[in-house]
Design an enzyme around this catalytic site. Structure first.
Site, PDB file in Angstrom:
ATOM      1  N   ARG A  57       0.827  -1.209   0.000  1.00  0.00           N
ATOM      2  CA  ARG A  57       0.000   0.000   0.000  1.00  0.00           C
ATOM      3  C   ARG A  57       0.861   1.258   0.000  1.00  0.00           C
ATOM      4  O   ARG A  57       0.429   2.330  -0.450  1.00  0.00           O
ATOM      5  CB  ARG A  57      -0.938  -0.008   1.210  1.00  0.00           C
ATOM      6  CG  ARG A  57      -1.849   1.212   1.309  1.00  0.00           C
ATOM      7  CD  ARG A  57      -2.966   0.993   2.315  1.00  0.00           C
ATOM      8  NE  ARG A  57      -2.476   0.597   3.620  1.00  0.00           N
ATOM      9  CZ  ARG A  57      -2.011   1.434   4.550  1.00  0.00           C
ATOM     10  NH1 ARG A  57      -1.939   2.740   4.306  1.00  0.00           N
ATOM     11  NH2 ARG A  57      -1.597   0.986   5.711  1.00  0.00           N
ATOM     12  N   TYR A 110     -15.892  16.572 -16.291  1.00  0.00           N
ATOM     13  CA  TYR A 110     -16.225  15.149 -16.228  1.00  0.00           C
ATOM     14  C   TYR A 110     -17.219  14.888 -15.097  1.00  0.00           C
ATOM     15  O   TYR A 110     -17.071  15.407 -13.983  1.00  0.00           O
ATOM     16  CB  TYR A 110     -14.953  14.334 -16.032  1.00  0.00           C
ATOM     17  CG  TYR A 110     -15.175  12.880 -15.695  1.00  0.00           C
ATOM     18  CD1 TYR A 110     -15.869  12.038 -16.562  1.00  0.00           C
ATOM     19  CD2 TYR A 110     -14.697  12.350 -14.503  1.00  0.00           C
ATOM     20  CE1 TYR A 110     -16.086  10.703 -16.250  1.00  0.00           C
ATOM     21  CE2 TYR A 110     -14.903  11.017 -14.183  1.00  0.00           C
ATOM     22  CZ  TYR A 110     -15.604  10.202 -15.060  1.00  0.00           C
ATOM     23  OH  TYR A 110     -15.814   8.887 -14.743  1.00  0.00           O
ATOM     24  N   ASP A 182      -6.751  17.534 -15.620  1.00  0.00           N
ATOM     25  CA  ASP A 182      -7.010  16.169 -16.077  1.00  0.00           C
ATOM     26  C   ASP A 182      -6.585  16.083 -17.538  1.00  0.00           C
ATOM     27  O   ASP A 182      -7.201  16.679 -18.417  1.00  0.00           O
ATOM     28  CB  ASP A 182      -8.500  15.847 -15.917  1.00  0.00           C
ATOM     29  CG  ASP A 182      -8.820  14.384 -16.222  1.00  0.00           C
ATOM     30  OD1 ASP A 182      -8.084  13.770 -17.020  1.00  0.00           O
ATOM     31  OD2 ASP A 182      -9.809  13.876 -15.689  1.00  0.00           O
ATOM     32  N   LYS A 207      -7.431   4.545 -19.641  1.00  0.00           N
ATOM     33  CA  LYS A 207      -7.688   4.961 -21.013  1.00  0.00           C
ATOM     34  C   LYS A 207      -6.432   4.777 -21.881  1.00  0.00           C
ATOM     35  O   LYS A 207      -5.985   3.668 -22.080  1.00  0.00           O
ATOM     36  CB  LYS A 207      -8.183   6.406 -21.015  1.00  0.00           C
ATOM     37  CG  LYS A 207      -9.290   6.715 -19.981  1.00  0.00           C
ATOM     38  CD  LYS A 207     -10.508   5.840 -20.117  1.00  0.00           C
ATOM     39  CE  LYS A 207     -11.720   6.344 -19.330  1.00  0.00           C
ATOM     40  NZ  LYS A 207     -11.604   6.288 -17.881  1.00  0.00           N
TER      41      LYS A 207
END
Length: 393
Positions: A57, A110, A182, A207
């Site tokens: 983590r 978005y 972004d 993406k």
């Protein structure tokens, strides 16, 4: 080991360590933690992102390879890889904002990001003002003493408006606030927002970075070490950090990103240009067309115009649904940026939570179709679109 019983030897497997050679590709370090001989090194690694690898983590060699690779592509000093694009966005917002802070965000935005900002407003009193993506004067007018963050998108979803990154980032820099961009739709191949003054760049690595529709991932890249430390500490506490296998798949995809982006853009140019002249199409929205309001700005910021565009089918919702039922090569599916061509209907999918007034303000109509253009042969794609449009009347 030869003196140990089988039950013990089955647990303590041999660990090969390369001597005099190294692997060609980055290995998958599919382990939850790491073993130490020195307690002091162990303790030091627990509190530093650049210390020894301790626990998955906090850090992992495969994940760090991805972070360093993307930071290098974006021109940042460091990065935090996360389990999804929203993981990157939320890690940044939650790490940097306090109750009562003010955010300036571009409109359109978005849907997932807008939903998160609305949630921060409802639960913590974070106030948000929306301004046009290419209007520095509007951003300057929206500034308050409590303003902490400016949020932009290089290319907006789904109508592909392009943000005035130099102008908007200059306003934020003068005011001493953090700019987050972004850059998912452009990728670092087409735009590197840090070069235009951004402080943090976020991506949905799902993406274009991974590029093969088999990964869910995200990443945030930082222009300063101080911002990176703040967000890394929060992201690890939040549990948003990336899995090594997903990071490895993204690294694999990253190696062909420039080649794929060239093909995505080339195919999009052919489709968008032909659709703009088709009698069954009312409008095409792609910044590579001179008719697009962002065309001149996009030409200044990027060497090409991206692999996503939208178009309005003449005849509205019924005609749009007929088109989506008729396509055979293009796939009706969520997401974007993969090698396959994908289509969706924004009003009922990606922007389903947006009000009718909000959809109208964003220019999203009942017949609007978003296309993520893949790397298939352009003529095959055009033949599919042409036959499907022939049945929309």
């Amino acid at each position: 080991m030869s003196s140990l019983r089988p039950e013990t030897r089955a647990v303590h497997l041999p660990q090969p360590e390369p001597n005099g050679s190294r692997p060609i590709s980055v290995p998958i370090y599919q382990t939850s933690g790491f073993v130490f001989d020195d307690p002091a090194v162990f303790a030091d690694g627990m509190g530093r992102h650049d210390g020894a690898y301790v626990y998955g983590r906090l850090s992992n060699p495969t994940v760090r390879s991805l972070e360093e690779a993307v930071a290098g592509l974006e021109g940042g000093v460091a990065a935090v890889a996360t389990g999804s694009g929203m993981g990157a966005i939320n890690s940044v917002l939650l790490a940097l904002l306090q109750p009562g802070d003010h955010v300036i965000a571009q409109a359109p935005l978005y849907g997932g990001t807008a939903h998160m900002l609305a949630d921060l407003t409802a639960r913590f009193g974070v106030e948000v003002d929306y301004v046009p993506e290419a209007d520095p004067a509007a951003a300057r007018a929206a500034l308050r003493p409590s303003t902490k963050l400016l949020y932009l998108e290089t290319i907006a979803n789904p109508m592909t408006q392009v943000a005035d990154l130099p102008g908007m980032c200059a306003v934020a820099r003068e005011a001493g606030i953090v700019t987050v961009v972004d850059n998912t739709f452009a990728s670092p191949v087409l735009c590197r927002p840090i070069e235009h003054g951004a402080d943090i760049v976020v991506h949905s690595a799902t993406k274009y970075m991974s590029g093969h529709t088999d990964v869910i991932g995200g990443i945030a890249v930082f222009a300063s070490a101080e911002l990176h430390r703040r967000v890394w500490a929060y992201a690890t506490d939040l549990g948003a950090t990336a899995d090594p296998f997903a990071a490895w798949l993204t690294l694999r995809g990253l190696q062909t990103l420039p080649l794929r982006m060239e093909r995505h853009c080339s195919n999009t140019r052919q489709l968008a240009t032909r659709l703009a002249g088709h009698p069954a199409v009312a409008a095409v929205h792609w910044p590579g067309l001179p008719s697009h309001p962002s065309y001149e700005l996009a030409a200044k910021l990027m060497p090409d115009f991206g692999g996503v565009f939208s178009f309005d089918v003449a005849g509205g919702r019924a005609a749009g649904e007929a088109f989506m039922r008729r396509v055979r090569l293009a796939l009706l599916a969520p997401s974007l940026g993969g090698v396959e061509t994908l289509i969706l209907h924004p009003a009922t999918t990606s922007h389903r939570s947006v009000s009718a007034a909000g959809l109208a303000a964003a220019g999203i109509g009942e017949g609007t179709i978003r296309v993520s253009v893949g790397i298939e042969h352009a003529e095959d794609l055009w033949a599919d679109f042409e036959q499907a449009l022939g049945h929309t009347a």
